[in-house]
Design a protein around this motif. Structure first.
Motif, PDB file in Angstrom:
ATOM      1  N   THR A   1       9.440   1.091 -10.020  1.00 12.42           N
ATOM      2  CA  THR A   1       8.216   0.335 -10.251  1.00 12.42           C
ATOM      3  C   THR A   1       7.760  -0.340  -8.965  1.00 12.42           C
ATOM      4  O   THR A   1       6.579  -0.311  -8.615  1.00 12.42           O
ATOM      5  CB  THR A   1       8.437  -0.722 -11.350  1.00 12.42           C
ATOM      6  N   TYR A   2       8.704  -0.942  -8.256  1.00 15.20           N
ATOM      7  CA  TYR A   2       8.354  -1.583  -6.981  1.00 15.20           C
ATOM      8  C   TYR A   2       7.911  -0.549  -5.949  1.00 15.20           C
ATOM      9  O   TYR A   2       6.999  -0.811  -5.158  1.00 15.20           O
ATOM     10  CB  TYR A   2       9.526  -2.408  -6.452  1.00 15.20           C
ATOM     11  N   LEU A   3       8.524   0.630  -5.958  1.00 13.82           N
ATOM     12  CA  LEU A   3       8.091   1.695  -5.055  1.00 13.82           C
ATOM     13  C   LEU A   3       6.672   2.156  -5.388  1.00 13.82           C
ATOM     14  O   LEU A   3       5.867   2.424  -4.486  1.00 13.82           O
ATOM     15  CB  LEU A   3       9.061   2.877  -5.112  1.00 13.82           C
ATOM     16  N   TRP A   4       6.353   2.254  -6.687  1.00 15.21           N
ATOM     17  CA  TRP A   4       5.012   2.654  -7.108  1.00 15.21           C
ATOM     18  C   TRP A   4       3.976   1.623  -6.667  1.00 15.21           C
ATOM     19  O   TRP A   4       2.930   1.970  -6.122  1.00 15.21           O
ATOM     20  CB  TRP A   4       4.957   2.857  -8.618  1.00 15.21           C
ATOM     21  N   VAL A   5       4.258   0.344  -6.895  1.00 15.15           N
ATOM     22  CA  VAL A   5       3.322  -0.713  -6.500  1.00 15.15           C
ATOM     23  C   VAL A   5       3.161  -0.724  -4.984  1.00 15.15           C
ATOM     24  O   VAL A   5       2.042  -0.879  -4.474  1.00 15.15           O
ATOM     25  CB  VAL A   5       3.804  -2.085  -7.034  1.00 15.15           C
ATOM     26  N   ALA A   6       4.248  -0.528  -4.241  1.00 11.60           N
ATOM     27  CA  ALA A   6       4.174  -0.493  -2.779  1.00 11.60           C
ATOM     28  C   ALA A   6       3.347   0.700  -2.302  1.00 11.60           C
ATOM     29  O   ALA A   6       2.542   0.568  -1.374  1.00 11.60           O
ATOM     30  CB  ALA A   6       5.573  -0.434  -2.188  1.00 11.60           C
ATOM     31  N   LEU A   7       3.535   1.861  -2.914  1.00 13.25           N
ATOM     32  CA  LEU A   7       2.752   3.039  -2.542  1.00 13.25           C
ATOM     33  C   LEU A   7       1.273   2.814  -2.825  1.00 13.25           C
ATOM     34  O   LEU A   7       0.414   3.134  -1.991  1.00 13.25           O
ATOM     35  CB  LEU A   7       3.257   4.268  -3.304  1.00 13.25           C
TER      36      LEU A   7
ATOM     37  N   VAL B   1      -4.229   1.560  -0.886  1.00 12.92           N
ATOM     38  CA  VAL B   1      -5.398   0.677  -0.916  1.00 12.92           C
ATOM     39  C   VAL B   1      -5.633   0.091   0.466  1.00 12.92           C
ATOM     40  O   VAL B   1      -6.766   0.045   0.956  1.00 12.92           O
ATOM     41  CB  VAL B   1      -5.219  -0.435  -1.982  1.00 12.92           C
ATOM     42  N   ASN B   2      -4.555  -0.352   1.117  1.00 15.67           N
ATOM     43  CA  ASN B   2      -4.670  -0.933   2.449  1.00 15.67           C
ATOM     44  C   ASN B   2      -5.137   0.096   3.470  1.00 15.67           C
ATOM     45  O   ASN B   2      -5.863  -0.238   4.405  1.00 15.67           O
ATOM     46  CB  ASN B   2      -3.310  -1.500   2.866  1.00 15.67           C
ATOM     47  N   THR B   3      -4.749   1.345   3.299  1.00 16.89           N
ATOM     48  CA  THR B   3      -5.115   2.392   4.246  1.00 16.89           C
ATOM     49  C   THR B   3      -6.545   2.880   4.042  1.00 16.89           C
ATOM     50  O   THR B   3      -7.267   3.134   5.006  1.00 16.89           O
ATOM     51  CB  THR B   3      -4.150   3.583   4.122  1.00 16.89           C
ATOM     52  N   VAL B   4      -6.960   3.011   2.786  1.00 16.50           N
ATOM     53  CA  VAL B   4      -8.277   3.582   2.489  1.00 16.50           C
ATOM     54  C   VAL B   4      -9.371   2.516   2.467  1.00 16.50           C
ATOM     55  O   VAL B   4     -10.402   2.647   3.132  1.00 16.50           O
ATOM     56  CB  VAL B   4      -8.236   4.351   1.148  1.00 16.50           C
ATOM     57  N   VAL B   5      -9.154   1.450   1.710  1.00 17.34           N
ATOM     58  CA  VAL B   5     -10.189   0.434   1.512  1.00 17.34           C
ATOM     59  C   VAL B   5     -10.154  -0.634   2.603  1.00 17.34           C
ATOM     60  O   VAL B   5     -11.197  -1.142   3.010  1.00 17.34           O
ATOM     61  CB  VAL B   5     -10.038  -0.205   0.115  1.00 17.34           C
TER      62      VAL B   5
ATOM     63  N   LEU C   1      -7.417  -7.278  -1.331  1.00 15.50           N
ATOM     64  CA  LEU C   1      -6.715  -5.996  -1.394  1.00 15.50           C
ATOM     65  C   LEU C   1      -5.541  -6.062  -2.365  1.00 15.50           C
ATOM     66  O   LEU C   1      -5.268  -5.101  -3.095  1.00 15.50           O
ATOM     67  CB  LEU C   1      -6.255  -5.565  -0.006  1.00 15.50           C
ATOM     68  N   LEU C   2      -4.851  -7.195  -2.399  1.00 20.45           N
ATOM     69  CA  LEU C   2      -3.769  -7.374  -3.360  1.00 20.45           C
ATOM     70  C   LEU C   2      -4.324  -7.421  -4.780  1.00 20.45           C
ATOM     71  O   LEU C   2      -3.761  -6.818  -5.698  1.00 20.45           O
ATOM     72  CB  LEU C   2      -2.992  -8.650  -3.040  1.00 20.45           C
ATOM     73  N   GLY C   3      -5.452  -8.095  -4.964  1.00 21.82           N
ATOM     74  CA  GLY C   3      -6.098  -8.124  -6.277  1.00 21.82           C
ATOM     75  C   GLY C   3      -6.583  -6.755  -6.714  1.00 21.82           C
ATOM     76  O   GLY C   3      -6.486  -6.398  -7.890  1.00 21.82           O
ATOM     77  N   LEU C   4      -7.101  -5.970  -5.774  1.00 17.49           N
ATOM     78  CA  LEU C   4      -7.535  -4.611  -6.097  1.00 17.49           C
ATOM     79  C   LEU C   4      -6.350  -3.745  -6.505  1.00 17.49           C
ATOM     80  O   LEU C   4      -6.446  -2.959  -7.458  1.00 17.49           O
ATOM     81  CB  LEU C   4      -8.260  -3.992  -4.896  1.00 17.49           C
TER      82      LEU C   4
END
Length: 128
Positions: free
Chosen positions: A43-49, A54-58, A85-88
């Motif tokens: 789950t943490y790996l999924w959220v990190a990915l 999001v950080n890379t694209v947006v 970005l964290l909220g997104l």
């Protein structure tokens, strides 16, 4: 190290950082999925990915569009961008919950700070 291995290492480090941030900031919660493929760590790996994508694209687009505010506030507006970005990421994932703007700002700041420290310690970027 290949680019794929380096990216995977960055995601793992980011997952650990998000785990630490959820322990430090009460308004940020990751709901683990123990029945998932990799259990709670997955789950943490999924959220990190998701956060990395999001950080890379947006992220670059938002930073470019808000450049006048960043310059006007001497860079403090970057805290608001990190919080957004964290909220997104939380809006895109049903496993991450961020309650309140204050928690998002503190969480975004801590993620940025810990990521910066990790980049200083670990070989996460391609060097010339």
């Amino acid at each position: 190290m290949s680019t794929i291995v380096r990216f995977a290492l960055r995601v793992v480090v980011l997952a650990v950082i998000i785990f630490v941030v959820t322990r430090l900031v009460s308004g940020i919660v990751v709901t683990p999925n123990p029945e998932g493929t990799f259990g709670e760590a997955g789950t943490y790996l999924w959220v990190a990915l998701l956060f990395a994508l999001v950080n890379t694209v947006v992220g670059p687009v938002v930073r470019l569009l808000s450049l006048p505010f960043v310059v006007l506030t001497l860079g403090l507006f970057l805290l608001v961008i990190n919080a957004a970005l964290l909220g997104l990421t939380a809006a895109l994932s049903d496993r991450l919950d961020v309650t309140g703007f204050g928690a998002a700002v503190v969480g975004g700041f801590l993620i940025a700070l810990f990521s910066w420290i990790a980049e200083l310690v670990l070989p996460l970027k391609v060097r010339d």
